[in-house]
Scaffold this active site. Sequence first.
Site, short mmCIF file in Angstrom:
data_model
loop_
_atom_site.label_atom_id
_atom_site.label_comp_id
_atom_site.label_asym_id
_atom_site.label_seq_id
_atom_site.Cartn_x
_atom_site.Cartn_y
_atom_site.Cartn_z
N GLU A 32 0.88 -1.16 0.00
CA GLU A 32 0.00 0.00 0.00
C GLU A 32 0.92 1.22 0.00
OE1 GLU A 32 -2.78 0.37 3.26
OE2 GLU A 32 -3.44 2.32 2.51
N ARG A 256 5.11 -12.66 9.71
CA ARG A 256 5.82 -11.40 9.59
C ARG A 256 7.23 -11.52 10.13
NH1 ARG A 256 3.45 -6.19 9.01
NH2 ARG A 256 1.37 -6.63 8.29
N LYS A 266 4.22 0.99 9.53
CA LYS A 266 4.33 2.27 8.84
C LYS A 266 3.70 3.39 9.67
CE LYS A 266 3.02 0.28 4.94
NZ LYS A 266 2.65 -0.01 3.55
P1 ATP Z 1 2.77 -2.17 8.01
O1 ATP Z 1 1.92 -2.88 9.02
O2 ATP Z 1 4.20 -2.11 8.35
O3 ATP Z 1 2.22 -0.86 7.62
P2 ATP Z 1 1.55 -3.50 5.85
O4 ATP Z 1 1.40 -4.96 5.91
O5 ATP Z 1 0.36 -2.67 6.11
O6 ATP Z 1 2.77 -3.09 6.75
P3 ATP Z 1 1.68 -3.38 3.04
O7 ATP Z 1 2.11 -2.24 2.20
O8 ATP Z 1 0.26 -3.76 3.04
O9 ATP Z 1 2.16 -3.02 4.50
O10 ATP Z 1 2.60 -4.64 2.77
C1 ATP Z 1 3.00 -5.09 1.51
C2 ATP Z 1 3.42 -6.51 1.64
O11 ATP Z 1 4.51 -6.64 2.54
C3 ATP Z 1 2.30 -7.36 2.18
O12 ATP Z 1 2.21 -8.55 1.44
C4 ATP Z 1 2.70 -7.61 3.61
O13 ATP Z 1 2.17 -8.80 4.07
C5 ATP Z 1 4.23 -7.62 3.52
N1 ATP Z 1 4.82 -7.25 4.80
C6 ATP Z 1 4.58 -6.12 5.52
N2 ATP Z 1 5.27 -6.13 6.67
C7 ATP Z 1 5.96 -7.29 6.70
C8 ATP Z 1 6.86 -7.91 7.65
N3 ATP Z 1 7.18 -7.31 8.81
N4 ATP Z 1 7.38 -9.11 7.34
C9 ATP Z 1 7.07 -9.71 6.18
N5 ATP Z 1 6.25 -9.20 5.25
C10 ATP Z 1 5.68 -8.01 5.50
MG MG Z 2 -1.39 -3.28 4.76
#
Ligand code: ATP
Ligand code: MG
Length: 545
Positions: A32, A256, A266
């Site tokens: 995102e 994760r 984020k």
């Molecule tokens: P955050 O919670 O840090 O904002 P998010 O999951 O909302 O992260 P996205 O932009 O939706 O962020 O993530 C893009 C991809 O990266 C998704 O497939 C998500 O599952 C993966 N991802 C995000 N954080 C991690 C992590 N700590 N370890 C592994 N994969 C991750």
């Molecule tokens: Mg997300």
Amino acid sequence: MEGQANNFLEDIIEKHLEEGKYDSIQTRFPPEPNGYLHIGHAASICLNFGLAKKYGGKCNLRFDDTNPLAEETEYVESIQEDVKWLGFQWDQLFFTSDYFETLYGYAVDLIKKGLAYVDDLSAEEIAATKGNMEKPGVESPHRNRSIEENLQLFANMRAGKYQDGEKVLRAKIDMSHPNLLMRDPLLYRIKHAHHHRTGDKWCIYPMYDFAHGQSDSIEKVTHSICTLEFIHHRPLYDWLIDKLEIYPSHQYEFARRNLDYTVMSKRRLLQLVNEKHVSGWDDPRMPTVSGLRRRGYTPKSIRDFVASMGISKRENSVDMGLLESCLRNDLNKEALRRMAVLDPVKLIITNLPDGQNEMVSSENNPEKPETGDRKIPFGREVWIEREDFMEEPPKKYFRLGPDRVVRLKSAGIIRCTGFKKDEKGEIEEIYCELLTDEQVGEVKVKGTIHWVNVSTAKTAEIRLYDRLFTVADPAKQEGDFKEYINPDSLVTIHTAYIEPCLAEAQVGDSFQFLRKGYFCVDKDSSEKKLIFNRSVGLKDAWVNK
Ligand code: ATP
Ligand code: MG
């Protein structure tokens, strides 16, 4: 991941390819654009792009941009830069917002099948009627509207006839389903907001659950890999694809990856930026890809780190020391060696002539002999580290002290003949003699110290970084995570002395400063002033703490 045992996703994919379920695989990385990528995203990038590469498949980059309020073009650009910098190239670039019309059509299909309805309940009312694990939910009074009425109301939603929150589109599944996410989940909400790509064209936006799987399906993603918190969404993912009768993508979950002594969401990283606890998303203390890059991390060190963490189905936090050791291993092989004195004191070699420099040779990188030698000016006055001299050295101290001998790296062996203190009692100058070849034969030298020639030295600012937080898991502490910020996470040395040849170093170049660690040129450098970031020390300073 090479040379290691297969992870569970590799096992699944190999089975699928063997059985002929797919001819080739299609994955995607779906960020995102609401912030900069962090090291957890890097793990997901390496996984998705890595699997496609390993099995001769393809990986798309898809921006999951369904939430207009949080998303910005700045983030879209930084994410593309970071993916490329990590060493990956997407097959196709997509935006979920490109599918808004298709997704709208899918919603209309569901309504026509009697599988979705427009609800007038507020968000609070919907939450209050969801029920819980013990108690079934309560059906909305609007649940049994006619298909025609739903089609009209949904068209009105799109046409902007309602305020935010006035109506939603819900799937009609089962209000007593054991999985709460299956109790008539929201598919669309009204949001009169400007979108960074579609502008004001839309005032209804699909929910994650009604965008993600459908986008996967449109792109014919075979293995849709996401993190564990989506495991309960999988039945809904499958239900929607099944009812819409579209390409059957499948979702797989992995845990994760988290890093200790930092925060990874984020939302929290944005707070650090907005409240100016750090200089920006690319502050070298941030766990973001851009922060790590500015700190001096190499793409290879991050890929190696991700590979050594592996993937699993259980959440865990990885020691920051592992990330640092991956960088050290890479830079040990790649970085040129240079000398820099961070806490200088003057050493005068009394048997050398005044105002005259000779050139001495020193290897650029003993790990990489093809990098050859460089010439360094050496003369009567040199800077050495203050900690490399002691007036009354203890037994195991092999550096300089009165009457002691030490090797000046690549320049020769010196014996200390005296020193001078200032009025505060601090050592001001140290006097030495350079030993002749004959004298050298008679002494045993145990220590080697680095130095920088005074008359030709350049000055630099050096930024020393430590962990951003004082506790391993700041996000899990009581109270605000920002109370645990390490006040000493940045220490600035305003005047360090460096070898003259470093004046030509470019932003991003990395060096090993002998005995001091790995340093890279920061983007804040100017023609007048070079600034170095300490990327990592030579040893893990935290092991002993
Ligand atoms: P955050 O919670 O840090 O904002 P998010 O999951 O909302 O992260 P996205 O932009 O939706 O962020 O993530 C893009 C991809 O990266 C998704 O497939 C998500 O599952 C993966 N991802 C995000 N954080 C991690 C992590 N700590 N370890 C592994 N994969 C991750
Ligand atoms: Mg997300």
